[in-house]
Design an enzyme around this catalytic site. Structure first.
Site, PDB file in Angstrom:
ATOM      1  N   ARG A   1     -68.070 -21.597  69.111  1.00  0.00           N
ATOM      2  CA  ARG A   1     -67.118 -21.431  68.020  1.00  0.00           C
ATOM      3  C   ARG A   1     -66.810 -19.963  67.767  1.00  0.00           C
ATOM      4  NH1 ARG A   1     -70.079 -24.984  63.527  1.00  0.00           N
ATOM      5  NH2 ARG A   1     -71.853 -23.950  64.548  1.00  0.00           N
TER       6      ARG A   1
ATOM      7  N   ASP B   1     -73.224 -22.557  71.448  1.00  0.00           N
ATOM      8  CA  ASP B   1     -72.226 -22.612  70.377  1.00  0.00           C
ATOM      9  C   ASP B   1     -71.057 -21.728  70.778  1.00  0.00           C
ATOM     10  OD1 ASP B   1     -70.735 -22.585  68.045  1.00  0.00           O
ATOM     11  OD2 ASP B   1     -72.456 -22.328  66.717  1.00  0.00           O
TER      12      ASP B   1
END
Length: 396
Positions: A330, A328
């Site tokens: 983000r 991930d």
């Protein structure tokens, strides 16, 4: 970070996406050249040799090197990026791959692109070696540029030889700007690339807002925030009239073209988006932040590549890592900055992802409550939801 530095990084990203060579200068004043593996032309290796007089090498993320069996596993950094300020962070770092006689463009492609190269270690090019690329080096910077450009996180790089060995080339290296100009290359400093993402987020500004009645929520305004580099806008969908003196019901939603717009059944994003709007409307007021970070931060094209890998039997976490990304990527500093500018210092966060709670709090927003946000599987996303729970710690 001044405007000239922002422009230099932005132009370097565009050049990499076009398959052009860019020059990278490090803190010690030395310079080299890099080209994205994804966009590289077949003659790029020879051009790098001719430009620098150095030996080109392939640089990949440590994640990709681990997949190839060229690096040992390390404890994983926190999801997002492992940092509290929303920067790229070092994550698993970068590694330079080389072999006697150098790598060809085709070999570099095969090593960086999981759709071209078998994962079995025994089928790597003979004599291939891997070495750590130090943070702030030209190699590590080239990989970060590729990530920022949402390309495969890999590059071919070559350095100008050191002054003691380079002869005329060392004279050119003494002035990176002159050398880059002489060879018609865009020049970017490694330090500016390291600062770029955080600086750009901190320059977010409201550029437009309008009343946009929605089905089930007619009292809605959309606020658009644009970064200083002119990149994609993040949107704040403000439903009703939230009281800034009270924790605001909030949803952080990363854009998902396939799920939000097309109604893809591979994920639960469309359900989460529409469900969040309906729940906020039912509550009376709140905010949904629509963040421009498709595919958990790797971009739409790389997300489609990850889908192809998943179709071969891998889960969502494995697919991202096979591509060379973290599970991930983000960041949540943009969300925190938008909430601050909207005047909402505290939130009740609609999420199943504990990392969103941690990251938003680290960015200075008080998270006073987690509000569950769960939707049933649809027969196509069962494995996806199971991976979220079992490997990413989502709370269902």
């Amino acid at each position: 970070m001044d405007e000239a530095a922002v422009r230099a990084v932005d132009r370097a990203l565009a050049a990499l996406r076009r398959g052009e060579v860019v020059a990278i200068e490090t803190a010690d004043g030395t310079v080299g050249a890099a080209v994205s593996v994804e966009s590289v032309a077949l003659d790029a290796v020879e051009r790098l040799k001719a430009l620098t007089g150095g030996s080109p090498r392939l640089v990949v993320t440590r994640r990709r090197a681990m997949v190839l069996g060229l690096a040992d596993a390390r404890p994983a950094p926190a999801s997002g990026d492992g940092s509290s300020d929303g920067s790229l962070g070092e994550g698993f770092g970068a590694m330079a791959l080389d072999r006697p006689g150098g790598l060809s463009a085709d070999q570099a492609h095969a090593l960086a692109d999981p759709e071209q190269h078998p994962l079995a270690q025994g089928r790597l090019p003979a004599g291939l070696t891997a070495a750590e690329a130090c943070p702030g080096s030209r190699e590590a910077t080239a990989v970060d540029l590729a990530r920022l450009a949402r390309l495969l996180p890999a590059a071919i790089t070559a350095d100008l030889p050191p002054a003691a060995d380079a002869g005329a080339a060392s004279t050119a290296a003494a002035n990176a700007a002159e050398w880059a100009a002489e060879h018609d290359l865009l020049l970017v400093r490694a330090a500016d690339v390291a600062d770029y993402r955080v600086h750009v987020v901190r320059t977010l500004r409201l550029v437009a807002d309008a009343r946009v009645p929605l089905v089930g929520s007619e009292n809605t305004r959309i606020h658009a925030f644009r970064p200083a580099d002119g990149g994609p806008e993040h949107l704040a969908i403000v439903i009703g009239d939230p009281d800034p003196e009270q924790p605001v019901l909030t949803r952080l939603h990363s854009e998902c073209f396939t799920g939000d717009l097309l109604g893809s059944l591979r994920c639960d994003c469309g359900d989460q988006l529409r469900g969040a709007i309906a729940e906020i409307a039912r509550h009376g007021s709140g905010v949904l932040l629509y963040l421009a970070q498709e595919g958990r931060g790797i971009g739409l094209v790389n997300k489609l590549r990850a889908y192809r890998i998943q179709d071969s039997g891998f889960d969502t976490v494995d697919a991202n890592e096979i591509l060379g990304f973290e599970a991930d990527e983000r960041v949540y500093l943009p969300a925190a900055e938008m909430l601050r500018q909207l005047g909402f210092p505290a939130v009740r966060l609609m999420t199943n992802n504990p990392e969103k709670l941690r990251q938003l709090a680290r960015c200075g927003i008080a998270v006073v409550e987690r509000v569950a946000h769960v939707f049933p599987a649809n027969g196509h996303n069962d494995a996806y939801l199971r991976t979220k729970a079992e490997r990413s710690g989502h709370m269902f």
